[in-house]
Design an enzyme around this catalytic site. Structure first.
Site, PDB file in Angstrom:
ATOM      1  N   LYS A  53       0.842  -1.204   0.000  1.00  0.00           N
ATOM      2  CA  LYS A  53       0.000   0.000   0.000  1.00  0.00           C
ATOM      3  C   LYS A  53       0.875   1.250   0.000  1.00  0.00           C
ATOM      4  O   LYS A  53       0.600   2.237  -0.697  1.00  0.00           O
ATOM      5  CB  LYS A  53      -0.917   0.013   1.231  1.00  0.00           C
ATOM      6  CG  LYS A  53      -2.069  -0.969   1.139  1.00  0.00           C
ATOM      7  CD  LYS A  53      -2.757  -1.156   2.483  1.00  0.00           C
ATOM      8  CE  LYS A  53      -3.784  -2.284   2.422  1.00  0.00           C
ATOM      9  NZ  LYS A  53      -4.283  -2.692   3.739  1.00  0.00           N
ATOM     10  N   GLN A  97      -4.602  -1.705  10.075  1.00  0.00           N
ATOM     11  CA  GLN A  97      -4.478  -2.975   9.347  1.00  0.00           C
ATOM     12  C   GLN A  97      -5.103  -4.110  10.162  1.00  0.00           C
ATOM     13  O   GLN A  97      -4.768  -4.308  11.322  1.00  0.00           O
ATOM     14  CB  GLN A  97      -2.995  -3.262   9.066  1.00  0.00           C
ATOM     15  CG  GLN A  97      -2.751  -4.543   8.289  1.00  0.00           C
ATOM     16  CD  GLN A  97      -3.330  -4.520   6.873  1.00  0.00           C
ATOM     17  OE1 GLN A  97      -3.307  -3.496   6.200  1.00  0.00           O
ATOM     18  NE2 GLN A  97      -3.865  -5.644   6.429  1.00  0.00           N
ATOM     19  N   ASP A 120     -11.049   3.059   5.222  1.00  0.00           N
ATOM     20  CA  ASP A 120     -11.554   1.715   4.915  1.00  0.00           C
ATOM     21  C   ASP A 120     -13.080   1.651   4.980  1.00  0.00           C
ATOM     22  O   ASP A 120     -13.676   0.667   4.546  1.00  0.00           O
ATOM     23  CB  ASP A 120     -10.985   0.701   5.929  1.00  0.00           C
ATOM     24  CG  ASP A 120      -9.809  -0.089   5.374  1.00  0.00           C
ATOM     25  OD1 ASP A 120      -9.665  -0.150   4.138  1.00  0.00           O
ATOM     26  OD2 ASP A 120      -9.045  -0.653   6.183  1.00  0.00           O
TER      27      ASP A 120
END
Ligand code: NDP
Length: 303
Positions: A53, A97, A120
């Site tokens: 990422k 994460q 997210d």
């Protein structure tokens, strides 16, 4: 013959647009959007994800930073890090994460991310905005799927859609997003009765289960659109051979494993369109993270 929905091409197209938009944001505001990723512990798969990422963010001209906390970090330490980023004007987007190491409270962490920085879209406020069709950004994997459909001009209004898997990461938001696009959606899960009958009536199937080749040719209506979200690490040569699918055979021969989808490749022939694994949905997910980072930046700065 079925058409392959090529996620790499769609990702490259989006990335080309992002590079330009990020440069233009910089020209207008004097700064570039910033993504801050928090990782707890040293799980190798998670480490690899966050590194990739970061690399993509840099390639596109975004600022990105990685904040690493030890596996021994407590909920309070994680929350303190999130709070610091919530308050940092340089941070446009925060990603924690997942999965977090056992013992940490995932919901407490996701609840703590400021909705305006929740890249997210896993915070309950963000999920609620999706439900209401009021959100400007969407969870990366289902958002990538809609981009694929758009790229290939596939209008799903009025179609019967079956989504298999109801995680908050993929299946649930996907079902809402397809409904917001006027599909008639059935959200299936492990307790679904007569799943095969539901799938055979579906004009579009989104499989997000985590079971190699779960959706067999017999479950698929001829002409259906097949969207495979599954990424299953399979090192069983006999299982891979049973799919009679060259890309998985080749991968296994080279690396001793293959990343296998949730849809049996035997179903592709009867479909109208399908996403391959790899090179389909998975190719879009990191790019959509960057799309979301840019969007959050624009919202925050009214840029
Ligand atoms: P989860 O494990 O969180 O959820 C799996 C879902 O599948 C659950 O809702 C479960 O039902 C359902 N399920 C399991 N077995 C069956 C069954 N026999 N029949 C019907 N439904 C079943 O998975 P995720 O949503 O996180 O991920 C799903 C897959 O997608 C994985 O392979 C993952 O690696 C992949 N993935 C890929 C991404 C990409 O970018 N391409 C991104 C994210 C995930 P129940 O709720 O009843 O337990």
């Amino acid at each position: 013959m079925a058409t392959i929905l090529d996620g790499k091409i769609v990702a490259e197209t989006i990335q080309a647009g992002l590079v330009q938009e990020i440069a233009s944001c910089k020209a207008r505001t004097g700064r570039v959007p910033g993504l801050d990723v928090i990782i707890v512990g040293s799980d190798p798969a998670s480490q690899a994800y966050v590194k990739s990422k970061e690399k993509l963010a840099q390639k596109l001209g975004l600022r990105s930073s990685l904040i690493e906390l030890p596996a021994s970090a407590t909920d309070s330490e994680l929350l303190a890090t999130i709070t610091r980023l919530n308050d940092d004007p340089q941070t446009d987007a925060i990603l924690v994460q997942l999965p977090l190491p056992a013992g940490l409270d995932t919901w407490r962490a996701l609840d703590a991310i400021a909705p305006g920085k929740d890249v997210d879209c896993f915070n309950p406020v963000s999920q609620g905005m999706i439900l209401l069709n009021r959100s400007a950004i969407f969870p990366c994997t289902p958002a990538g799927i809609l981009r694929i459909l758009d790229h290939y001009s596939l209008d799903i209004a009025g179609l019967n859609a079956a989504v298999i898997g109801r995680s908050f990461i993929v299946g649930k938001p996907m079902s809402l997003m397809l409904s917001n696009r006027h599909a008639t959606v059935t959200l299936c899960h492990s307790k679904a009765r007569d799943l095969e009958r539901v799938l055979r009536q579906a004009d579009i199937i989104v499989a997000a289960i985590g079971k190699p080749g779960f959706v067999t040719p017999a479950m698929v209506k001829p002409g259906a659109i097949l969207i495979d979200v599954g990424i299953n690490h399979v090192a069983d040569g006999a299982l891979i051979e049973s799919f009679h699918y060259e890309p998985w055979r080749t991968s296994f021969a080279k690396k001793g494993f293959a990343l296998v989808g949730d849809i049996h490749p035997g179903a592709f022939n009867a479909s109208s369109y399908y996403t391959p694994v790899p090179g389909g949905v998975g190719a879009l997910t990191p790019t959509m993270l960057m799309v979301n980072t840019l969007e959050l930046f624009k919202q925050r700065l009214h840029a």
